[in-house]
Design a protein around this motif. Structure first.
Motif, PDB file in Angstrom:
ATOM      1  N   UNK A  42      46.499 -25.837 -32.345  1.00  0.00           N
ATOM      2  CA  UNK A  42      46.349 -26.859 -31.681  1.00  0.00           C
ATOM      3  C   UNK A  42      45.217 -26.490 -30.364  1.00  0.00           C
ATOM      4  N   UNK A  43      45.033 -25.298 -30.006  1.00  0.00           N
ATOM      5  CA  UNK A  43      44.317 -25.013 -28.938  1.00  0.00           C
ATOM      6  C   UNK A  43      42.830 -24.508 -29.315  1.00  0.00           C
ATOM      7  N   UNK A  44      42.741 -24.380 -30.819  1.00  0.00           N
ATOM      8  CA  UNK A  44      41.417 -24.098 -31.041  1.00  0.00           C
ATOM      9  C   UNK A  44      40.321 -25.320 -31.162  1.00  0.00           C
ATOM     10  N   UNK A  45      39.119 -24.888 -30.376  1.00  0.00           N
ATOM     11  CA  UNK A  45      38.051 -26.048 -30.428  1.00  0.00           C
ATOM     12  C   UNK A  45      37.621 -26.192 -31.759  1.00  0.00           C
ATOM     13  N   UNK A  46      37.133 -27.418 -32.225  1.00  0.00           N
ATOM     14  CA  UNK A  46      36.671 -27.711 -33.579  1.00  0.00           C
ATOM     15  C   UNK A  46      35.410 -26.927 -33.943  1.00  0.00           C
ATOM     16  N   UNK A  47      35.313 -26.839 -34.960  1.00  0.00           N
ATOM     17  CA  UNK A  47      33.957 -25.755 -35.422  1.00  0.00           C
ATOM     18  C   UNK A  47      32.833 -26.180 -34.807  1.00  0.00           C
ATOM     19  N   UNK A  48      32.293 -27.126 -34.544  1.00  0.00           N
ATOM     20  CA  UNK A  48      31.091 -27.546 -34.106  1.00  0.00           C
ATOM     21  C   UNK A  48      30.831 -27.139 -32.674  1.00  0.00           C
ATOM     22  N   UNK A  49      31.776 -26.818 -31.905  1.00  0.00           N
ATOM     23  CA  UNK A  49      31.726 -25.972 -30.480  1.00  0.00           C
ATOM     24  C   UNK A  49      31.633 -24.574 -30.417  1.00  0.00           C
ATOM     25  N   UNK A  50      31.797 -24.175 -31.722  1.00  0.00           N
ATOM     26  CA  UNK A  50      31.399 -22.501 -31.814  1.00  0.00           C
ATOM     27  C   UNK A  50      29.997 -22.472 -32.035  1.00  0.00           C
ATOM     28  N   UNK A  51      29.166 -23.486 -32.135  1.00  0.00           N
ATOM     29  CA  UNK A  51      27.760 -23.291 -32.130  1.00  0.00           C
ATOM     30  C   UNK A  51      27.411 -22.667 -30.955  1.00  0.00           C
ATOM     31  N   UNK A  52      27.804 -22.726 -29.745  1.00  0.00           N
ATOM     32  CA  UNK A  52      27.402 -22.252 -28.504  1.00  0.00           C
ATOM     33  C   UNK A  52      26.987 -20.741 -28.625  1.00  0.00           C
ATOM     34  N   UNK A  53      27.729 -20.269 -29.649  1.00  0.00           N
ATOM     35  CA  UNK A  53      27.418 -18.852 -29.791  1.00  0.00           C
ATOM     36  C   UNK A  53      25.993 -18.550 -30.164  1.00  0.00           C
ATOM     37  N   UNK A  54      25.367 -19.371 -31.019  1.00  0.00           N
ATOM     38  CA  UNK A  54      23.901 -19.340 -31.262  1.00  0.00           C
ATOM     39  C   UNK A  54      23.122 -19.259 -30.270  1.00  0.00           C
ATOM     40  N   UNK A  55      23.054 -20.017 -29.115  1.00  0.00           N
ATOM     41  CA  UNK A  55      22.377 -20.071 -27.907  1.00  0.00           C
ATOM     42  C   UNK A  55      22.975 -18.849 -27.120  1.00  0.00           C
ATOM     43  N   UNK A  56      23.979 -18.419 -27.213  1.00  0.00           N
ATOM     44  CA  UNK A  56      24.345 -17.119 -26.389  1.00  0.00           C
ATOM     45  C   UNK A  56      23.567 -15.898 -27.191  1.00  0.00           C
ATOM     46  N   UNK A  57      23.589 -15.726 -28.404  1.00  0.00           N
ATOM     47  CA  UNK A  57      23.239 -14.734 -29.149  1.00  0.00           C
ATOM     48  C   UNK A  57      21.642 -14.653 -28.948  1.00  0.00           C
ATOM     49  N   UNK A  58      20.973 -15.910 -29.104  1.00  0.00           N
ATOM     50  CA  UNK A  58      19.560 -15.891 -28.996  1.00  0.00           C
ATOM     51  C   UNK A  58      18.990 -15.614 -27.502  1.00  0.00           C
ATOM     52  N   UNK A  59      19.909 -15.993 -26.701  1.00  0.00           N
ATOM     53  CA  UNK A  59      19.294 -15.688 -25.240  1.00  0.00           C
ATOM     54  C   UNK A  59      19.722 -14.067 -24.988  1.00  0.00           C
ATOM     55  N   UNK A  60      20.684 -13.389 -25.501  1.00  0.00           N
ATOM     56  CA  UNK A  60      20.761 -12.036 -25.342  1.00  0.00           C
ATOM     57  C   UNK A  60      19.601 -11.236 -25.922  1.00  0.00           C
ATOM     58  N   UNK A  61      19.216 -11.756 -27.258  1.00  0.00           N
ATOM     59  CA  UNK A  61      18.258 -11.059 -27.991  1.00  0.00           C
ATOM     60  C   UNK A  61      16.762 -11.220 -27.219  1.00  0.00           C
ATOM     61  N   UNK A  62      16.637 -12.507 -26.712  1.00  0.00           N
ATOM     62  CA  UNK A  62      15.378 -12.664 -25.899  1.00  0.00           C
ATOM     63  C   UNK A  62      15.321 -11.599 -24.692  1.00  0.00           C
ATOM     64  N   UNK A  63      16.442 -11.762 -24.160  1.00  0.00           N
ATOM     65  CA  UNK A  63      16.662 -11.047 -22.598  1.00  0.00           C
ATOM     66  C   UNK A  63      16.373  -9.540 -22.856  1.00  0.00           C
ATOM     67  N   UNK A  64      17.255  -8.983 -24.194  1.00  0.00           N
ATOM     68  CA  UNK A  64      16.865  -7.596 -24.323  1.00  0.00           C
ATOM     69  C   UNK A  64      15.183  -7.197 -24.712  1.00  0.00           C
ATOM     70  N   UNK A  65      14.716  -8.201 -25.467  1.00  0.00           N
ATOM     71  CA  UNK A  65      13.392  -7.784 -25.785  1.00  0.00           C
ATOM     72  C   UNK A  65      12.424  -7.846 -24.564  1.00  0.00           C
ATOM     73  N   UNK A  66      12.738  -8.817 -23.561  1.00  0.00           N
ATOM     74  CA  UNK A  66      12.013  -8.962 -22.532  1.00  0.00           C
ATOM     75  C   UNK A  66      12.303  -7.643 -21.651  1.00  0.00           C
ATOM     76  N   UNK A  67      13.455  -7.175 -21.434  1.00  0.00           N
ATOM     77  CA  UNK A  67      13.731  -5.941 -20.572  1.00  0.00           C
ATOM     78  C   UNK A  67      13.227  -4.846 -21.248  1.00  0.00           C
ATOM     79  N   UNK A  68      12.730  -4.723 -22.593  1.00  0.00           N
ATOM     80  CA  UNK A  68      12.291  -3.692 -23.148  1.00  0.00           C
ATOM     81  C   UNK A  68      10.827  -3.499 -22.797  1.00  0.00           C
ATOM     82  N   UNK A  69      10.105  -4.782 -23.171  1.00  0.00           N
ATOM     83  CA  UNK A  69       8.583  -4.912 -23.228  1.00  0.00           C
ATOM     84  C   UNK A  69       7.990  -5.176 -21.767  1.00  0.00           C
TER      85      UNK A  69
END
Length: 219
Positions: A42-69
């Motif tokens: 009952x406490x589990x958010x419905x599936x679409x709400x886990x799409x926030x991970x796509x934004x977090x993952x993309x942000x981490x990847x872009x930040x990692x590239x920026x920090x390297x380059x």
């Protein structure tokens, strides 16, 4: 920031996209399937709400590239805690998919939360927001990551409680609600008072609890 940390950050940021597909290669079982194997908690958010991970993952990847380059002072401060948070998240995903022990998955969330909160603290103390794409990227990534980890810990408390008491997924639904809301409120208070004023944290926090509420009232 040393080159090994920068490379570690880039590697674990890329790995965030690949670890979730391991079950499709026959390695482990998807987190969603494990979470709903005995019914929908009952406490589990419905599936679409886990799409926030796509934004977090993309942000981490872009930040990692920026920090390297093309690093700047802010990315240098954030890279280490975010690298270790992403590494912890990778370990958590592998554990949840391959081992699936409730108590272990719960404990593994805390190092991730610690490093995301450390990143938020560092960014807040820097106290500089100039509206550039860099500061938006840093704030968005750090805030959403830290906020969603608060939600992850909060929704894991009822699961841990059921495991300790030997209860089923649909037992004591309203107890599960309060076992989610109380830690979520307490953690948000501590974050706002002692860690950071990052508004994206509260966006992720509200997003997760909204998904939780929809699940409660529609299932």
């Amino acid at each position: 920031m040393t080159l090994p940390i920068k490379l570690l950050f880039l590697i674990v940021a890329i790995a965030q996209f690949f670890v979730p597909v391991l079950p499709q290669l026959g390695i482990g079982e998807s987190i969603g399937d494990r979470a709903t194997a005995y019914g929908i908690p009952p406490e589990l958010p419905i599936g679409v709400f886990f799409s926030i991970w796509s934004i977090i993952f993309a942000g981490l990847l872009i930040l990692a590239i920026v920090n390297l380059r093309a690093p700047d002072a802010a990315s240098e401060r954030l890279a280490a805690p975010l690298a270790f948070a992403a590494l912890g998240n990778m370990v958590w995903m592998v554990s949840a998919q391959s081992i699936g022990q409730v108590w272990l998955d719960f404990l593994l969330l805390f190092p991730i939360a610690f490093f995301t909160w450390e990143a938020a603290y560092r960014q807040d103390r820097a106290g500089r927001f100039d509206g550039t794409w860099r500061t938006i990227l840093y704030g968005l990534t750090v805030g959403l990551f830290a906020g969603w980890l608060t939600v992850a810990i909060s929704i894991s408390v009822p699961d841990l409680g059921r495991w300790l008491l030997g209860r089923g997924v649909t037992d004591a639904v309203w107890q599960s609600l309060w076992m989610t809301l109380i830690p979520a409120a307490c953690l948000a208070f501590v974050f706002a008072k002692y860690v950071s004023r990052n508004g994206w944290y509260f966006v992720a926090h509200a997003w997760g609890l909204t998904g939780n509420g929809i699940n409660k009232w529609t299932r």
